[in-house]
Write a protein that holds these residues in place. Sequence first.
Motif, PDB file in Angstrom:
ATOM      1  N   THR A 226       0.844  -1.189   0.000  1.00  0.00           N
ATOM      2  CA  THR A 226       0.000   0.000   0.000  1.00  0.00           C
ATOM      3  C   THR A 226       0.878   1.237   0.000  1.00  0.00           C
ATOM      4  O   THR A 226       2.066   1.160   0.340  1.00  0.00           O
ATOM      5  CB  THR A 226      -0.913   0.015   1.240  1.00  0.00           C
ATOM      6  OG1 THR A 226      -1.699   1.209   1.246  1.00  0.00           O
ATOM      7  CG2 THR A 226      -0.102  -0.033   2.524  1.00  0.00           C
ATOM      8  N   ASP A 227       0.299   2.359  -0.397  1.00  0.00           N
ATOM      9  CA  ASP A 227       1.031   3.619  -0.327  1.00  0.00           C
ATOM     10  C   ASP A 227       0.456   4.536   0.748  1.00  0.00           C
ATOM     11  O   ASP A 227       0.740   5.735   0.758  1.00  0.00           O
ATOM     12  CB  ASP A 227       1.045   4.329  -1.679  1.00  0.00           C
ATOM     13  CG  ASP A 227      -0.357   4.677  -2.180  1.00  0.00           C
ATOM     14  OD1 ASP A 227      -1.344   4.360  -1.485  1.00  0.00           O
ATOM     15  OD2 ASP A 227      -0.461   5.282  -3.270  1.00  0.00           O
ATOM     16  N   THR A 228      -0.338   3.981   1.653  1.00  0.00           N
ATOM     17  CA  THR A 228      -0.867   4.793   2.750  1.00  0.00           C
ATOM     18  C   THR A 228       0.261   5.145   3.715  1.00  0.00           C
ATOM     19  O   THR A 228       1.171   4.351   3.947  1.00  0.00           O
ATOM     20  CB  THR A 228      -1.975   4.048   3.518  1.00  0.00           C
ATOM     21  OG1 THR A 228      -1.439   2.807   4.012  1.00  0.00           O
ATOM     22  CG2 THR A 228      -3.158   3.763   2.619  1.00  0.00           C
ATOM     23  N   PRO A 229       0.237   6.343   4.277  1.00  0.00           N
ATOM     24  CA  PRO A 229       1.333   6.786   5.155  1.00  0.00           C
ATOM     25  C   PRO A 229       1.511   5.899   6.377  1.00  0.00           C
ATOM     26  O   PRO A 229       0.572   5.224   6.822  1.00  0.00           O
ATOM     27  CB  PRO A 229       0.921   8.204   5.552  1.00  0.00           C
ATOM     28  CG  PRO A 229      -0.022   8.655   4.475  1.00  0.00           C
ATOM     29  CD  PRO A 229      -0.748   7.411   4.055  1.00  0.00           C
ATOM     30  N   VAL A 230       2.717   5.915   6.911  1.00  0.00           N
ATOM     31  CA  VAL A 230       3.012   5.274   8.193  1.00  0.00           C
ATOM     32  C   VAL A 230       2.806   6.314   9.288  1.00  0.00           C
ATOM     33  O   VAL A 230       3.286   7.442   9.172  1.00  0.00           O
ATOM     34  CB  VAL A 230       4.463   4.759   8.225  1.00  0.00           C
ATOM     35  CG1 VAL A 230       4.845   4.290   9.623  1.00  0.00           C
ATOM     36  CG2 VAL A 230       4.639   3.634   7.237  1.00  0.00           C
ATOM     37  N   SER A 238       4.855  10.033   4.704  1.00  0.00           N
ATOM     38  CA  SER A 238       4.521   9.578   3.358  1.00  0.00           C
ATOM     39  C   SER A 238       5.441   8.432   2.935  1.00  0.00           C
ATOM     40  O   SER A 238       6.623   8.416   3.285  1.00  0.00           O
ATOM     41  CB  SER A 238       4.644  10.735   2.369  1.00  0.00           C
ATOM     42  OG  SER A 238       3.733  11.767   2.676  1.00  0.00           O
ATOM     43  N   VAL A 239       4.893   7.495   2.180  1.00  0.00           N
ATOM     44  CA  VAL A 239       5.679   6.364   1.695  1.00  0.00           C
ATOM     45  C   VAL A 239       5.483   6.220   0.190  1.00  0.00           C
ATOM     46  O   VAL A 239       4.477   6.674  -0.374  1.00  0.00           O
ATOM     47  CB  VAL A 239       5.280   5.042   2.403  1.00  0.00           C
ATOM     48  CG1 VAL A 239       5.357   5.197   3.910  1.00  0.00           C
ATOM     49  CG2 VAL A 239       3.884   4.594   1.987  1.00  0.00           C
ATOM     50  N   VAL A 240       6.443   5.576  -0.475  1.00  0.00           N
ATOM     51  CA  VAL A 240       6.260   5.189  -1.865  1.00  0.00           C
ATOM     52  C   VAL A 240       5.418   3.928  -1.912  1.00  0.00           C
ATOM     53  O   VAL A 240       4.393   3.854  -2.588  1.00  0.00           O
ATOM     54  CB  VAL A 240       7.617   4.968  -2.556  1.00  0.00           C
ATOM     55  CG1 VAL A 240       7.412   4.547  -4.017  1.00  0.00           C
ATOM     56  CG2 VAL A 240       8.471   6.229  -2.485  1.00  0.00           C
ATOM     57  N   GLN A 241       5.839   2.935  -1.139  1.00  0.00           N
ATOM     58  CA  GLN A 241       5.100   1.693  -0.947  1.00  0.00           C
ATOM     59  C   GLN A 241       5.518   1.111   0.390  1.00  0.00           C
ATOM     60  O   GLN A 241       6.608   1.372   0.891  1.00  0.00           O
ATOM     61  CB  GLN A 241       5.395   0.673  -2.052  1.00  0.00           C
ATOM     62  CG  GLN A 241       4.780   0.990  -3.409  1.00  0.00           C
ATOM     63  CD  GLN A 241       3.282   0.777  -3.431  1.00  0.00           C
ATOM     64  OE1 GLN A 241       2.793  -0.275  -3.040  1.00  0.00           O
ATOM     65  NE2 GLN A 241       2.546   1.782  -3.891  1.00  0.00           N
TER      66      GLN A 241
END
Length: 375
Positions: A226-230, A238-241
């Motif tokens: 997923t690309d949902t933030p940590v 923000s994350v890429v994946q």
Amino acid sequence: MNVMSPQAIYQHAIEQHGFHADAAQQRAVSSLERCHRALHQPEASAQPVSGVYLWGPVGRGKTWLLDQFYQSLRVPARRQHFHHFMRWVHRRLFQLTGTPDPLRALARELSDEVRVLCFDELFVSDIGDAILVGGLLRLMFEEGVVLVATSNQMPEQLYADGFNRQRFIPAIDAINQYMQVVGVDGGQDHRLHPGVPHQRYWQTESDRPSALPEVFRRLTTGERSTDTPVVLGERAISVVQRAAAVLWCRFSDLCEQPISALDFIALCDRFSVIVLSEVPALSGQQRPGNIARGTEDGIERVLAGDRELPALAAHDDSVRRFIALVDECYDRRVPLYLEAQVPLEALYTEGYLAFPFRRTLSRLREMQLQRFSAV
């Protein structure tokens, strides 16, 4: 259980595992052996035992020696990276608010729990930590806690350019009084000894696609991503994946935001592999420092007067976070996959942080070998 002593472990590593021996390591092992024997004497609990302070350049085997010493102990002991220990100290002092002489109470609590504390990477750069450590170390020693530690700096160099450094002098005096100080510099970086290569660093090339999508796919085969933030505390990163155990972030989202060493600890608690993309060239021209007046730290008001701040380059705040990230990944054996604009050796070549970055570079080099991790 028959546990080998530090000297026996070291000799076994030379004879059976092809370790490269050197005289500096042997001096360190001799000091650890004396400490080990003193701790395991029947009357040891009633006798003062000198700790050991191992210092020297990166890659000289200090962390390995510390780990083998810790694993050989048959007395209550704790092994921590210094960042982790300071996180615990700050938390316990908050919990001890209102307690008379909280540092003494903390030292007694430690002495009740452990006989030996093993610290990796004793390094102080923050005035709040300097004040705390300055008082706590001597109290720990007085309560009978034996300290065995590694550092890239000799005691007199710790917090050398720090503000209000006189507050840290008691810690240096205590180290020299209660510990054997041993220089470990055999002239060679043992992390550079040949090993099976395992590439975890790529330089961005304009004529070819990024290597990291395929790296992430390989590391997460069969897993949902997923690309949902940590979320760390109240902050969303923000994350890429990301998948269950693999995190892929851009450098700007992980190192150019107000993220602390404690946040990197939390990330390594949660993820077993970290991928970092879009790492820029981190060197830059140093800018003149400004004058700071009335500096205040988290422990007490400090009369600062006027002081010249260090001349930092544009990226140095993010470089500090990058150093903390690499330290945490290395200590926890969390592989760090990187893609950067420049070759590894050119990441940070000059500037105010050149000394601590030597350790970072050495650790990144070792991460390019299979022996660092199975993934």
